[in-house]
Structure formats: structure tokens, C-alpha cells
Design an enzyme around this catalytic site. Sequence first.
Site, short mmCIF file in Angstrom:
data_model
loop_
_atom_site.label_atom_id
_atom_site.label_comp_id
_atom_site.label_asym_id
_atom_site.label_seq_id
_atom_site.Cartn_x
_atom_site.Cartn_y
_atom_site.Cartn_z
CG HIS A 1 51.25 -66.18 79.75
ND1 HIS A 1 50.25 -66.00 80.68
CD2 HIS A 1 51.50 -67.52 79.73
CE1 HIS A 1 49.91 -67.18 81.20
NE2 HIS A 1 50.65 -68.12 80.63
CE LYS B 1 22.57 -26.37 91.59
NZ LYS B 1 23.18 -25.04 91.37
#
Length: 510
Positions: free
Chosen positions: A272, A140
Site C-alpha cells: 500500500h 480540419k
Amino acid sequence: MSNEKTIKSALISVFSKDGLEPIVKKLNEQGVTIYSTGGTEKFINDLGINVVPVEDVTSYPSILGGRVKTLHPKVFGGILNRQNNDSDVAELAEYEIPQIDVVIVDLYPFEKTVASGASNQDIIEKIDIGGISLIRAAAKNYADVICVSSVEDYSEFLELITEKNGTLSEEDRKRFAAKAFNVSSHYDSAIFNYFNQDHEIAALKVSETKGKVLRYGENPHQRGFFFGNFDELFTKLHGKELSYNNLLDVDAAVNLMLEFKNEAPTFAILKHNNACGLAQRDTLHKAYTDALAGDPVSAFGGVLISNTEIDLATAEEIHKLFCEVVIAPSFNAEALELLKGKKNRILLEIHDIEMPKMNVRSCLNGVLLQDRNNVTDKAEDLKSVTNIAPTESEVEDLLFASKICKHTKSNTIVLVKGKQLCASGTGQTSRVDALQQAIHKAKHFNFDLVGASMASDAFFPFPDCVEIAKNAGIGAVIQPGGSIKDQLSIDYCNENGVAMVMTGTRHFKH
């Protein structure tokens, strides 16, 4: 005021000491005052480097078995003060709070402790409180403080302070703050997911810190990324980088082959995301050649997977085929050497780990989450609903077909004979189309469907599918049942000598 800050003090409180020694020595060389606690303090002392115990700053001992060490205003005041704020600076002087320019923390290994199978009490003790608070405070206040929040960042930090002689820019500090909030948010997500294993709270916390940029997505104009620990599941032995589409096919292959874990040699070929060939035989060589026979055209460029070690005889057959990926629990030395003969062929050794319990996918402006489909149809689940019951060999084929069906795009029909995939109808808008596609494909590759078995991922609302199947020579059918018109299909089977079993479990895959 310059945005550069010269490090004069550091608070170090870490779990992992790996790579810490050169950092401590460099900070000491640069005249930095070092504060520390517990095991880290002892580690620094043992290096012969002066360290100030945090207890000397707070005038308060470590308490509750080490649960409370750094949680004190004199520690957090030293981190959170704003050096360009006269009031903050005055309060530091008034309360004799030392300025802290660097916070180095490595958190208790919560995720590793969970993964180890440790007791709940041991897991709870690995929830870091002081460390996570130090990280948040330092990140922070990146305007004045640099936060090193993980052992993975030790080397970068060392390089930085060495190159810049301990004077770091605001850009440096902000970059490390971003790393710190990545660590803290991931840590909290892991803790929440441990407590919410039964999903009593309808909240989704997904955090993956191991990200990889792929060459592209499904198509070259789309960006692609993979977030996950690939190395936990595989050892990559050879070949080019996996693509987005490769990864989808590998995922489908692994999930399918888990259905045949610890069974006789089984080989599958996928294209696929669907199986185009699959067979189970006494030898892997035969399993591969029969899987390939299921559709040698679609196998070109496919993903191959085995449930057992790949031997030289099987590798010699595989080597004749252009394929993207080969996956197995292991490869014998000769097989591996041969398969490495194609430089781009990807060879993956799969590890024995559990797959995630939940499936996640994007949907609209959110995500869908569901339990993994862990139901595999077994002989005891089958309810014979026709006058003729399937034979023992037909039951084996029906269950074999059901496993494939579960991992094939809906609507699907799967045809099997002698534990060999003859053909599938995949992703069709009607079940009749799926069946006709499967029959056409099987005949195209010269399969005799007389005596074959058929699996459907959902019920038959009309008897048309069983009629088409009968006319193709299929003798046994497995389906979940559940249609209000189930009896129509049962009646047709009874009148035409087809055995049908119902499982009560639907296996849609969209």
C-alpha cells in the site's frame, strides 16, 4: 451526396520512411497522382514511381534550407477547399490548384531530439512547421480529405485503401482526423514544455499518447487507465498484467529505491505504497531476509524491489513468498527461471532513466503540480542540537531512516537499527500515534529497540515523542526542526542522554 470519397491524389511529406514503400506502391497501383517534397520525393523516385514535385505546383523552390517547402496557397488551397462548394471549386480552376485527397505526414522527431541531449539549435530545427500545418489543414477538412499524421498509422491506412480499393467513408476520414489532432496537440505540448522548463508560465500541458485500459481502478467498480511509456522504464519479463494498485505500489517502490542507487545491496518490500521491510547488507540474500523480518505478515502480496541483480540464493527465498511484483535492475538466468515458476508473479527489469521532475495529481476540479522531492538528507546537512552527538553508526542509521521516512505517508515515524527497518508508523493523524504504532509493531516482531534510531517527517511541537522514544530504548533522533517549541524536545534529550539532529528539511508525503 455520398460521403464516400475515392482517392485520386496524395501529398506525401514525411520524416520516417519506414513502412512507406507499400503505401506508395498501392497508391500508384490505384492510379493516384502523388505530390511530394525533398527527401520523400527522392525516396518515391528511387522506387521508380512517378511523383510530382511540389515546386512544380507552386512554381516556387524550397527555400531557407528547407524550412519553407509546402507553405503555399496552391498546396493549402488543394487541401482546404470544400468540394461541395461551387465557389471553392471555381477558384481551384481559376488559380490552377490541384485537388488533394490524402495528406501523409510524419513530423520531425522533436521529443526524441530533446531526449537525445541535442543542442538547443538542433532541437529548434526539429520544430516542424509545414508538417504540422498540413496535418491541421487536412484534419480540419476531413469531409473531403484523409490525413495520415504519423508513421504509426501507415499500416492501418494501407490496410484501409487495400480493402476498400481507395474509396473511403466519412467515418474513416473523421477517425483519422481525430488521430491527427491527437498528434498535433501532443506535439505542441511537447514544444511548450521544452520552452517552459523553468515553469515561468503557470500553465500545465500534459499529453500522453500511450494509454492503456486497466482491468479496473482501485476497486472493481471503478474504471482505470494508465497513460505513460511503461516500456521506457521497465522490461516486463514475466507475469500477469499490472493493475491500478500494482502500478501505484511499483511507483512507490521505484522512488524509494532510487534513494539507495549505487549503494550496498539493498532490498525493500512495500505494501500500500509504504515500506514494510527494508535492509541494506553485504549480500542481497541477507538484505532480503532482513527486510522480510521487518514484517513478514504485511509482506504477503507485496511489491519487492532490489537495487542490484537478483541472484539464485535470493530468488530461492523470494520464491517461498506470495508476492505480486519483483523489481530489479537484472535477474541472473537461474533466478529468473525459478521466479517464473509462479505464472502470475510479475517480474520487472528496471532501466536506468530519470523520473519526471514534477509530480502531478488531481485535486478538486483541477490538478496540483509540484517539484519532485529531490532533497535527500546527508551527513553534512545534520545539525547536532543536543549535548550528546550521535555516533558514526547512529548517523548512518539516522540517514537511512530519513530516506525511508521521506517515502512514507505522513504523519510518519520510522525506526531503524543497523540499517534495517524495524517498523514505521504510517499515515497517522498524530505523530504520537505514529510513534506508538511503530514501537508496537517493532516489539510484535521481536525487535530490540535499545540503541535504535528514529526519524520523523516533521518537527515535534512537544517533547512527548522523544520521551516515548527514550522509554522504548531509542538513542538517536533525526527531525527537521522548526517548531517554536523545539527547545522543549532538545531539553528533554539533554536531560535523558538522547542524541538529536535537525536537518532543516521537512518531508511530508500526503
